[in-house]
Scaffold this motif. Structure first.
Motif, mmCIF file in Angstrom:
data_model
loop_
_atom_site.group_PDB
_atom_site.id
_atom_site.type_symbol
_atom_site.label_atom_id
_atom_site.label_comp_id
_atom_site.label_asym_id
_atom_site.label_seq_id
_atom_site.Cartn_x
_atom_site.Cartn_y
_atom_site.Cartn_z
ATOM 1 N N GLN A 111 0.832 -1.204 0.000
ATOM 2 C CA GLN A 111 0.000 0.000 0.000
ATOM 3 C C GLN A 111 0.869 1.257 0.000
ATOM 4 O O GLN A 111 1.992 1.246 0.526
ATOM 5 C CB GLN A 111 -0.904 0.010 1.218
ATOM 6 C CG GLN A 111 -2.065 -0.977 1.135
ATOM 7 C CD GLN A 111 -3.062 -0.783 2.272
ATOM 8 O OE1 GLN A 111 -2.708 -0.322 3.343
ATOM 9 N NE2 GLN A 111 -4.306 -1.143 2.009
ATOM 10 N N ALA A 112 0.327 2.304 -0.560
ATOM 11 C CA ALA A 112 1.029 3.580 -0.545
ATOM 12 C C ALA A 112 1.359 3.975 0.892
ATOM 13 O O ALA A 112 0.527 3.821 1.787
ATOM 14 C CB ALA A 112 0.181 4.653 -1.215
ATOM 15 N N GLY A 113 2.581 4.446 1.069
ATOM 16 C CA GLY A 113 3.050 4.810 2.392
ATOM 17 C C GLY A 113 3.751 3.679 3.126
ATOM 18 O O GLY A 113 4.384 3.907 4.170
ATOM 19 N N GLY A 114 3.644 2.477 2.595
ATOM 20 C CA GLY A 114 4.251 1.321 3.229
ATOM 21 C C GLY A 114 5.685 1.106 2.809
ATOM 22 O O GLY A 114 6.312 1.965 2.160
ATOM 23 N N SER A 115 6.213 -0.064 3.172
ATOM 24 C CA SER A 115 7.604 -0.390 2.895
ATOM 25 C C SER A 115 7.710 -1.756 2.239
ATOM 26 O O SER A 115 6.875 -2.638 2.460
ATOM 27 C CB SER A 115 8.423 -0.389 4.196
ATOM 28 O OG SER A 115 8.438 0.884 4.798
ATOM 29 N N LEU A 116 8.779 -1.901 1.472
ATOM 30 C CA LEU A 116 9.058 -3.169 0.806
ATOM 31 C C LEU A 116 10.551 -3.225 0.561
ATOM 32 O O LEU A 116 11.195 -2.198 0.330
ATOM 33 C CB LEU A 116 8.300 -3.263 -0.512
ATOM 34 C CG LEU A 116 8.285 -4.627 -1.221
ATOM 35 C CD1 LEU A 116 7.455 -5.616 -0.432
ATOM 36 C CD2 LEU A 116 7.723 -4.483 -2.644
ATOM 37 N N VAL A 173 6.459 4.353 0.073
ATOM 38 C CA VAL A 173 6.274 4.126 -1.361
ATOM 39 C C VAL A 173 5.031 4.858 -1.859
ATOM 40 O O VAL A 173 4.081 5.117 -1.111
ATOM 41 C CB VAL A 173 6.202 2.629 -1.692
ATOM 42 C CG1 VAL A 173 7.532 1.953 -1.373
ATOM 43 C CG2 VAL A 173 5.054 1.955 -0.940
ATOM 44 N N ARG A 174 5.066 5.140 -3.152
ATOM 45 C CA ARG A 174 3.992 5.875 -3.812
ATOM 46 C C ARG A 174 3.490 5.070 -5.005
ATOM 47 O O ARG A 174 4.238 4.244 -5.543
ATOM 48 C CB ARG A 174 4.509 7.228 -4.298
ATOM 49 C CG ARG A 174 5.156 8.082 -3.209
ATOM 50 C CD ARG A 174 5.955 9.226 -3.822
ATOM 51 N NE ARG A 174 6.585 10.054 -2.797
ATOM 52 C CZ ARG A 174 7.504 10.975 -3.051
ATOM 53 N NH1 ARG A 174 7.893 11.192 -4.306
ATOM 54 N NH2 ARG A 174 8.032 11.678 -2.056
ATOM 55 N N VAL A 181 7.031 -4.679 -8.529
ATOM 56 C CA VAL A 181 6.563 -3.980 -7.336
ATOM 57 C C VAL A 181 5.313 -3.199 -7.713
ATOM 58 O O VAL A 181 5.347 -2.385 -8.640
ATOM 59 C CB VAL A 181 7.636 -3.030 -6.782
ATOM 60 C CG1 VAL A 181 7.075 -2.189 -5.640
ATOM 61 C CG2 VAL A 181 8.854 -3.822 -6.324
ATOM 62 N N THR A 182 4.232 -3.451 -7.004
ATOM 63 C CA THR A 182 2.967 -2.764 -7.264
ATOM 64 C C THR A 182 2.549 -2.012 -6.009
ATOM 65 O O THR A 182 2.421 -2.622 -4.942
ATOM 66 C CB THR A 182 1.867 -3.745 -7.667
ATOM 67 O OG1 THR A 182 2.289 -4.491 -8.821
ATOM 68 C CG2 THR A 182 0.581 -2.997 -8.010
ATOM 69 N N VAL A 183 2.344 -0.714 -6.138
ATOM 70 C CA VAL A 183 1.934 0.128 -5.013
ATOM 71 C C VAL A 183 0.492 0.540 -5.231
ATOM 72 O O VAL A 183 0.171 1.209 -6.231
ATOM 73 C CB VAL A 183 2.838 1.354 -4.870
ATOM 74 C CG1 VAL A 183 2.413 2.186 -3.648
ATOM 75 C CG2 VAL A 183 4.293 0.938 -4.749
ATOM 76 N N SER A 184 -0.362 0.160 -4.310
ATOM 77 C CA SER A 184 -1.787 0.510 -4.417
ATOM 78 C C SER A 184 -2.066 1.807 -3.667
ATOM 79 O O SER A 184 -1.480 2.084 -2.624
ATOM 80 C CB SER A 184 -2.644 -0.613 -3.852
ATOM 81 O OG SER A 184 -2.378 -0.800 -2.473
ATOM 82 N N SER A 185 -2.986 2.569 -4.201
ATOM 83 C CA SER A 185 -3.314 3.862 -3.587
ATOM 84 C C SER A 185 -4.441 3.733 -2.589
ATOM 85 O O SER A 185 -5.081 2.695 -2.489
ATOM 86 C CB SER A 185 -3.691 4.868 -4.674
ATOM 87 O OG SER A 185 -4.773 4.365 -5.435
#
Length: 124
Positions: free
Chosen positions: A12-17, A85-86, A120-124
């Motif tokens: 998720q957006a704002g998270g880390s990976l 992440v964005r 890497v997929t970042v969901s909003s």
């Protein structure tokens, strides 16, 4: 030199990976390791690089302060810690190795070996 990228996934957006790159073969030839990324419809772009011996790091402006590149020479691994992440960070991430010291760390043309990429997929 063989490179194996892993660790991608959905976040998720704002998270880390964290994505990692396993390195094998003639590792003593490596000068610089880097991460690039490519989003659909866009050219591959530089993300971060690190010198294999001294550990000097370089970052794209778009990830500076959010991403950290590191290397563990004993384990022959290069890591990319991605924080805050964005959605625009969504891409296939590729690790690359430079063994010839030609060009700049920012150019994909400087790198001689490439991993297969990890999504890497970042969901909003």
């Amino acid at each position: 030199v063989q490179l194996q990228a892993s660790g991608g996934g959905l976040v998720q957006a704002g998270g880390s990976l964290r994505v990692s790159c396993g390195v094998s073969g003639r590792t003593f030839d490596i000068i610089t390791m880097a991460w690039f990324r490519q989003s659909p419809g866009k050219e591959r772009e530089f993300v971060a690089a690190i010198t294999w011996s001294g550990g000097s790091a370089y970052y794209a402006d778009s990830v500076k302060g959010r991403f950290t590149i590191g290397r563990d020479r004993a384990k022959n691994t290069v890591l990319l810690q991605m924080n805050a992440v964005r959605p625009e960070d969504t891409a296939v991430y590729y690790c690359a190795a430079d063994t010839s010291l030609e060009g700049t760390v920012y150019s994909q043309n400087s790198y001689d070996y490439w991993g297969q990429g990890t999504l890497v997929t970042v969901s909003s």
